[in-house]
Design an enzyme around this catalytic site. Structure first.
Site, PDB file in Angstrom:
ATOM      1  N   ALA A   1       0.853  -1.201   0.000  1.00 28.82           N
ATOM      2  CA  ALA A   1       0.000   0.000   0.000  1.00 28.82           C
ATOM      3  C   ALA A   1       0.879   1.237   0.000  1.00 28.82           C
ATOM      4  CB  ALA A   1      -0.892   0.013   1.249  1.00 28.82           C
TER       5      ALA A   1
ATOM      6  N   ASN B   1      10.373   0.674   5.025  1.00 21.78           N
ATOM      7  CA  ASN B   1       9.178   1.521   4.908  1.00 21.78           C
ATOM      8  C   ASN B   1       8.019   1.048   5.772  1.00 21.78           C
ATOM      9  OD1 ASN B   1       7.115   3.287   3.371  1.00 21.78           O
ATOM     10  ND2 ASN B   1       6.420   1.194   2.925  1.00 21.78           N
TER      11      ASN B   1
ATOM     12  N   TYR C   1       3.688   7.328  18.557  1.00 20.75           N
ATOM     13  CA  TYR C   1       4.095   7.344  17.144  1.00 20.75           C
ATOM     14  C   TYR C   1       5.288   8.279  16.979  1.00 20.75           C
ATOM     15  CZ  TYR C   1       4.121   7.912  12.102  1.00 20.75           C
ATOM     16  OH  TYR C   1       4.523   7.935  10.789  1.00 20.75           O
TER      17      TYR C   1
ATOM     18  N   LYS D   1       9.167   7.443  15.631  1.00 15.43           N
ATOM     19  CA  LYS D   1       9.818   8.106  14.487  1.00 15.43           C
ATOM     20  C   LYS D   1      11.043   8.909  14.921  1.00 15.43           C
ATOM     21  CE  LYS D   1       7.444   6.389  11.098  1.00 15.43           C
ATOM     22  NZ  LYS D   1       8.050   5.581  10.032  1.00 15.43           N
TER      23      LYS D   1
ATOM     24  N   GLY E   1       6.098  14.554   5.236  1.00 17.99           N
ATOM     25  CA  GLY E   1       4.968  15.112   5.980  1.00 17.99           C
ATOM     26  C   GLY E   1       3.683  14.462   5.502  1.00 17.99           C
TER      27      GLY E   1
ATOM     28  N   PHE F   1      -2.532   5.533   5.612  1.00 19.24           N
ATOM     29  CA  PHE F   1      -1.958   5.791   6.938  1.00 19.24           C
ATOM     30  C   PHE F   1      -2.990   6.265   7.971  1.00 19.24           C
ATOM     31  CE2 PHE F   1      -0.089   8.872   9.893  1.00 19.24           C
ATOM     32  CZ  PHE F   1       0.915   8.138  10.480  1.00 19.24           C
TER      33      PHE F   1
HETATM   34  P1  NDP Z   1      -0.029   2.748   4.410  1.00 17.33           P
HETATM   35  O1  NDP Z   1      -0.926   2.363   5.541  1.00 17.33           O
HETATM   36  O2  NDP Z   1      -0.645   3.170   3.135  1.00 17.33           O
HETATM   37  O3  NDP Z   1       1.013   1.575   4.146  1.00 17.33           O
HETATM   38  C1  NDP Z   1       1.703   0.964   5.215  1.00 17.33           C
HETATM   39  C2  NDP Z   1       2.444  -0.258   4.708  1.00 17.33           C
HETATM   40  O4  NDP Z   1       3.150  -0.853   5.807  1.00 17.33           O
HETATM   41  C3  NDP Z   1       1.503  -1.306   4.165  1.00 17.33           C
HETATM   42  O5  NDP Z   1       2.054  -1.872   3.002  1.00 17.33           O
HETATM   43  C4  NDP Z   1       1.436  -2.333   5.271  1.00 17.33           C
HETATM   44  O6  NDP Z   1       1.241  -3.631   4.701  1.00 17.33           O
HETATM   45  C5  NDP Z   1       2.842  -2.235   5.841  1.00 17.33           C
HETATM   46  N1  NDP Z   1       2.910  -2.768   7.195  1.00 17.33           N
HETATM   47  C6  NDP Z   1       2.287  -2.317   8.306  1.00 17.33           C
HETATM   48  N2  NDP Z   1       2.554  -3.131   9.341  1.00 17.33           N
HETATM   49  C7  NDP Z   1       3.347  -4.128   8.861  1.00 17.33           C
HETATM   50  C8  NDP Z   1       3.943  -5.279   9.435  1.00 17.33           C
HETATM   51  N3  NDP Z   1       3.759  -5.595  10.736  1.00 17.33           N
HETATM   52  N4  NDP Z   1       4.706  -6.060   8.656  1.00 17.33           N
HETATM   53  C9  NDP Z   1       4.890  -5.776   7.360  1.00 17.33           C
HETATM   54  N5  NDP Z   1       4.364  -4.701   6.753  1.00 17.33           N
HETATM   55  C10 NDP Z   1       3.596  -3.890   7.498  1.00 17.33           C
HETATM   56  O7  NDP Z   1       0.888   3.934   5.013  1.00 17.33           O
HETATM   57  P2  NDP Z   1       2.079   4.797   4.341  1.00 17.33           P
HETATM   58  O8  NDP Z   1       2.448   4.264   3.022  1.00 17.33           O
HETATM   59  O9  NDP Z   1       1.709   6.204   4.486  1.00 17.33           O
HETATM   60  O10 NDP Z   1       3.238   4.504   5.399  1.00 17.33           O
HETATM   61  C11 NDP Z   1       4.493   3.962   5.056  1.00 17.33           C
HETATM   62  C12 NDP Z   1       5.538   4.514   6.005  1.00 17.33           C
HETATM   63  O11 NDP Z   1       5.583   5.930   5.884  1.00 17.33           O
HETATM   64  C13 NDP Z   1       5.276   4.233   7.482  1.00 17.33           C
HETATM   65  O12 NDP Z   1       6.513   3.952   8.096  1.00 17.33           O
HETATM   66  C14 NDP Z   1       4.713   5.557   7.990  1.00 17.33           C
HETATM   67  O13 NDP Z   1       4.965   5.720   9.358  1.00 17.33           O
HETATM   68  C15 NDP Z   1       5.504   6.536   7.160  1.00 17.33           C
HETATM   69  N6  NDP Z   1       4.969   7.881   6.980  1.00 17.33           N
HETATM   70  C16 NDP Z   1       3.697   8.112   6.508  1.00 17.33           C
HETATM   71  C17 NDP Z   1       3.268   9.407   6.299  1.00 17.33           C
HETATM   72  C18 NDP Z   1       1.895   9.736   5.824  1.00 17.33           C
HETATM   73  O14 NDP Z   1       1.420  10.862   6.060  1.00 17.33           O
HETATM   74  N7  NDP Z   1       1.213   8.863   5.124  1.00 17.33           N
HETATM   75  C19 NDP Z   1       4.165  10.542   6.507  1.00 17.33           C
HETATM   76  C20 NDP Z   1       5.458  10.175   7.006  1.00 17.33           C
HETATM   77  C21 NDP Z   1       5.845   8.901   7.200  1.00 17.33           C
HETATM   78  P3  NDP Z   1       0.338  -4.802   5.329  1.00 17.33           P
HETATM   79  O15 NDP Z   1      -0.774  -4.158   6.113  1.00 17.33           O
HETATM   80  O16 NDP Z   1      -0.115  -5.561   4.129  1.00 17.33           O
HETATM   81  O17 NDP Z   1       1.293  -5.577   6.177  1.00 17.33           O
HETATM   82  C1  8X3 Z   2       2.973  10.672   9.391  1.00 21.57           C
HETATM   83  C2  8X3 Z   2       2.863  12.152   9.278  1.00 21.57           C
HETATM   84  O1  8X3 Z   2       2.327  14.284  10.599  1.00 21.57           O
HETATM   85  O2  8X3 Z   2       0.706  12.449  10.704  1.00 21.57           O
HETATM   86  O3  8X3 Z   2       4.219  10.286   9.827  1.00 21.57           O
HETATM   87  O4  8X3 Z   2       2.783  12.305  11.878  1.00 21.57           O
HETATM   88  S1  8X3 Z   2       2.160  12.817  10.693  1.00 21.57           S
END
Ligand code: NDP
Ligand code: 8X3
Length: 256
Positions: A17, A92, A158, A162, A189, A195
């Site tokens: 995702a 990631n 959280y 991070k 951001g 998420f």
């Molecule tokens: P999504 O929820 O869209 O994707 C998260 C991904 O992480 C999924 O593919 C999920 O796959 C995987 N995941 C979660 N838990 C596990 C696990 N236990 N084992 C393996 N895979 C796992 O979120 P994002 O793409 O936004 O998030 C990706 C990263 O970016 C995270 O580290 C998040 O903290 C970070 N981030 C996100 C931001 C945002 O605003 N969206 C901003 C900054 C950082 P599955 O459920 O199939 O296991």
């Molecule tokens: C995800 C971005 O601002 O929701 O890491 O923490 S925030």
């Protein structure tokens, strides 16, 4: 820009995702071969089929919960048996779970975040990084967050995970001193992925967070990751922080 990623071998965790899925597509577009991990195998398989149809790269998917050391070990062993070494590891996989003030926090949510964002990243890194040190080559890119630079109300655990990812990026980098192994973080951001749906367990509430401004797209973050990975071997981007233009801190978002 020169493409240095052709035929490279990239491992992306959390590729089912959001950023991970976009990162996989972006590396494939550069001709890189992929190892994609996540818990939802059906989604990984759909992505594998899509990428293999549109490019010549090899894609391998594995169902892995990064919180499970045995699963991580077995999946890494399968990857490390292949003909090509891992050139780039993108840590990631991660999530926020719950959005409560600290005194009302759910301890299971805390454990999920710590186990995934922190311990999971460590488990995967511990399997792959030694092979990079042995080859004196390779690149680890951790997906951190602006949440690792600024705390915000109800971000508590959280934020802590991070901040810890930022500390670990710096720690890994100094431990790699004297080698050619590069360590970077890409720290986004607000981005409209799954998420916030995962965090709030409420799609409508999650969608509202992205109204009134242009958040980052997963593709924007993927472009940043590819840029960091594609720099020449003598260049190491330590941290790449990117936010929507409308966002200047986690809580400062200019909504029209
Ligand atoms: P999504 O929820 O869209 O994707 C998260 C991904 O992480 C999924 O593919 C999920 O796959 C995987 N995941 C979660 N838990 C596990 C696990 N236990 N084992 C393996 N895979 C796992 O979120 P994002 O793409 O936004 O998030 C990706 C990263 O970016 C995270 O580290 C998040 O903290 C970070 N981030 C996100 C931001 C945002 O605003 N969206 C901003 C900054 C950082 P599955 O459920 O199939 O296991
Ligand atoms: C995800 C971005 O601002 O929701 O890491 O923490 S925030």
């Amino acid at each position: 820009m020169t493409n240095r990623l052709q035929n490279k071998h990239i491992l992306v965790t959390g590729a089912s995702a959001g950023f991970g899925e976009a990162i996989a597509r972006a590396f494939a577009a550069q001709g890189a071969h992929l190892e994609l991990w996540a818990r939802r195998l059906d989604r990984l398989q759909a992505l594998e089929a899509e990428i293999e149809k549109s490019s010549q790269v090899e894609v391998n998917v594995q169902q892995v919960d990064v919180r499970d050391r045995d699963q991580v070990h077995a999946a890494a062993a399968a990857v490390l048996k292949r003909d090509r070494p891992v050139d780039v590891l993108v840590n990631n996989a991660g999530l926020a779970s719950g959005f409560d003030p600290i005194h009302e926090g759910n301890v299971d949510d805390w454990e999920t975040m710590i186990d995934t964002n922190l311990k999971g990243l460590l488990y995967v890194t511990r399997e792959i990084l030694p092979t990079m040190v042995a080859r004196n080559a390779g690149h680890v890119i951790n997906i951190g967050s602006v949440a690792g630079y600024w705390i915000y109300p109800k971000g508590n655990v959280y934020n802590a995970t991070k901040y810890a990812v930022r500390a670990l990026t710096e720690a890994m980098s100094v431990d790699m001193f004297g080698t050619n192994v590069r360590i970077s973080s890409v720290d986004p951001g607000a981005a409209n992925t799954e998420f916030s749906q995962v965090r709030l367990r409420d799609v409508e509430r999650a969608n509202k967070l992205y109204e009134g401004y242009q958040p980052l797209k997963a593709e924007d973050v993927a472009d940043a990751v590819v840029y960091v990975a594609n720099t020449p071997p003598h260049v190491m981007i330590t941290k790449l922080v990117l936010t929507p233009t409308a966002q200047r801190s986690p809580t400062m978002i200019d909504r029209k």
